[in-house]
Scaffold this active site. Structure first.
Site, PDB file in Angstrom:
ATOM      1  N   SER A  26      -0.775 -11.169   2.070  1.00  0.00           N
ATOM      2  CA  SER A  26      -1.120 -12.302   3.051  1.00  0.00           C
ATOM      3  C   SER A  26       0.319 -12.831   3.788  1.00  0.00           C
ATOM      4  CB  SER A  26      -1.800 -13.041   2.619  1.00  0.00           C
ATOM      5  OG  SER A  26      -3.115 -12.979   2.082  1.00  0.00           O
ATOM      6  N   PHE A  50      -0.151   0.059   0.762  1.00  0.00           N
ATOM      7  CA  PHE A  50      -1.668  -0.440   0.480  1.00  0.00           C
ATOM      8  C   PHE A  50      -1.231   0.417   2.028  1.00  0.00           C
ATOM      9  CE2 PHE A  50      -1.915  -3.879  -1.985  1.00  0.00           C
ATOM     10  CZ  PHE A  50      -1.713  -3.228  -3.232  1.00  0.00           C
ATOM     11  N   GLN A 137      -8.503  -9.536  16.691  1.00  0.00           N
ATOM     12  CA  GLN A 137      -9.166  -8.187  17.058  1.00  0.00           C
ATOM     13  C   GLN A 137      -9.749  -7.571  15.662  1.00  0.00           C
ATOM     14  OE1 GLN A 137      -8.432  -5.869  21.341  1.00  0.00           O
ATOM     15  NE2 GLN A 137      -8.202  -4.047  20.259  1.00  0.00           N
ATOM     16  N   GLU A 138      -8.103  -7.153  15.296  1.00  0.00           N
ATOM     17  CA  GLU A 138      -9.207  -6.322  13.700  1.00  0.00           C
ATOM     18  C   GLU A 138      -9.506  -7.423  12.707  1.00  0.00           C
ATOM     19  OE1 GLU A 138      -6.115  -4.570   9.811  1.00  0.00           O
ATOM     20  OE2 GLU A 138      -5.419  -6.147  10.985  1.00  0.00           O
ATOM     21  N   GLN A 175     -43.911 -11.066  -4.902  1.00  0.00           N
ATOM     22  CA  GLN A 175     -42.820 -11.816  -4.038  1.00  0.00           C
ATOM     23  C   GLN A 175     -42.010 -12.773  -3.806  1.00  0.00           C
ATOM     24  OE1 GLN A 175     -44.150 -16.781  -4.985  1.00  0.00           O
ATOM     25  NE2 GLN A 175     -45.447 -16.314  -3.139  1.00  0.00           N
ATOM     26  N   GLY A 235     -32.770  -1.470  -9.079  1.00  0.00           N
ATOM     27  CA  GLY A 235     -32.679  -0.826 -10.099  1.00  0.00           C
ATOM     28  C   GLY A 235     -31.098  -0.515 -10.459  1.00  0.00           C
ATOM     29  N   GLU A 263      -9.473 -16.088   1.095  1.00  0.00           N
ATOM     30  CA  GLU A 263      -9.019 -17.336   1.305  1.00  0.00           C
ATOM     31  C   GLU A 263      -8.550 -17.795   2.356  1.00  0.00           C
ATOM     32  OE1 GLU A 263     -10.705 -15.567  -2.681  1.00  0.00           O
ATOM     33  OE2 GLU A 263      -9.378 -14.802  -1.225  1.00  0.00           O
TER      34      GLU A 263
END
Length: 275
Positions: A26, A50, A137-138, A175, A235, A263
């Site tokens: 970040s 990455f 934009q990303e 319900q 399930g 964050e």
């Protein structure tokens, strides 16, 4: 533009952007990759990780420090284009991710990688600001993908609960399940309305950092809430890879991480509020 854009437009040239480093995510201003001038070239040294499209890319745009003595960490960063096959440009291993298995994500290394100074993209020292401008934009693109993913997960789950019977009736008639699906449907509709208003602004050239960050934060988080509950309503079958909801569950998780974590989005929003 004449050299590279035609192939990018036709899809013949696969591109990647190399920002993240092993110790820098970040905090983009803290990258350590350098590009030092030597005669008419840049010599690039550093590591990246990455990187989406990293294994298949023909071109990679590398964020690197070109001025190690810049007055601010936000200055002195430049964007430099490196072609596949350039000596010193090494593509590392394909990373084994939880989800998004069809997309290659890799490590990269640049070891005395020499490219001509004409490969500089934009203005020298303005790389950080160029990235910040386009990251909005990303983030809208991420919000779009998350919105569509939530809509599809909800559609599949409504369809499934109408056909899956338990205790003598479709589980959609119970319900609790019907109320929970109604809540999810409301969140999905709210996300669609907010996103469409942002896309109209974007297409008309109006930029709103605060709202783009809100969309990235809220819609990506909403996707994860929706797919988690939708998987629950499948399930045991929801845990089976043969059911699409299982893949959606795996693929959704990264949406709150890449292109700016939730964050970081909250940090940006709070600063835009003057806090």
């Amino acid at each position: 533009k004449k050299k590279w854009l035609p192939g990018c437009v036709t899809g013949d040239t696969i591109t990647a952007i190399a920002m993240t480093e092993p110790g820098t995510g970040s905090d983009l201003a803290a990258i350590r990759t350098t590009a030092v001038k030597d005669r008419d070239d840049f010599v690039i040294n550093g590591q990246k990780t990455f990187i989406s499209n990293g294994m298949n890319c023909d071109l990679v745009i590398v964020a690197a420090k070109t001025d190690l003595n810049a007055a601010s960490p936000y200055e002195g960063m430049s964007l430099i284009v490196v072609e596949d096959g350039t000596p010193g440009f090494e593509k590392g291993r394909k990373l084994d991710k939880i989800g998004l298995h069809s997309q290659d994500t890799t490590e990269m290394a640049f070891v005395d990688c020499r490219v001509p100074q004409t490969n500089l993209l934009g203005h020298e020292g303005h790389g950080f600001y160029a990235l910040m401008d386009k990251l909005q934009q990303e983030r809208l693109v991420c919000a779009m993908g998350s919105q569509v993913g939530a809509e599809e997960a909800l559609r599949l789950t409504i369809e499934y609960t109408k056909t899956r019977t338990a205790f003598g009736k479709p589980i959609s008639r119970m319900q609790y399940i019907s109320f929970e699906l109604a809540k999810l449907a409301t969140e999905v509709e709210v996300g669609r309305a907010f996103l469409e208003s942002l896309l109209i602004d974007h297409l008309e050239g109006r930029k709103d950092v605060k709202k783009a960050s809100m969309a990235k934060y809220w819609i990506c988080e909403m996707l994860n809430r929706v797919v988690s509950q939708c998987l629950q309503f499948h399930g045991g079958y929801g845990y089976m890879e043969e059911y699409p909801i299982a893949r959606m569950f795996r693929d959704a998780r990264v949406q709150t991480i890449y292109a700016g974590t939730s964050e970081i989005m909250l940090l940006i929003i709070s600063r835009q509020l003057g806090l």
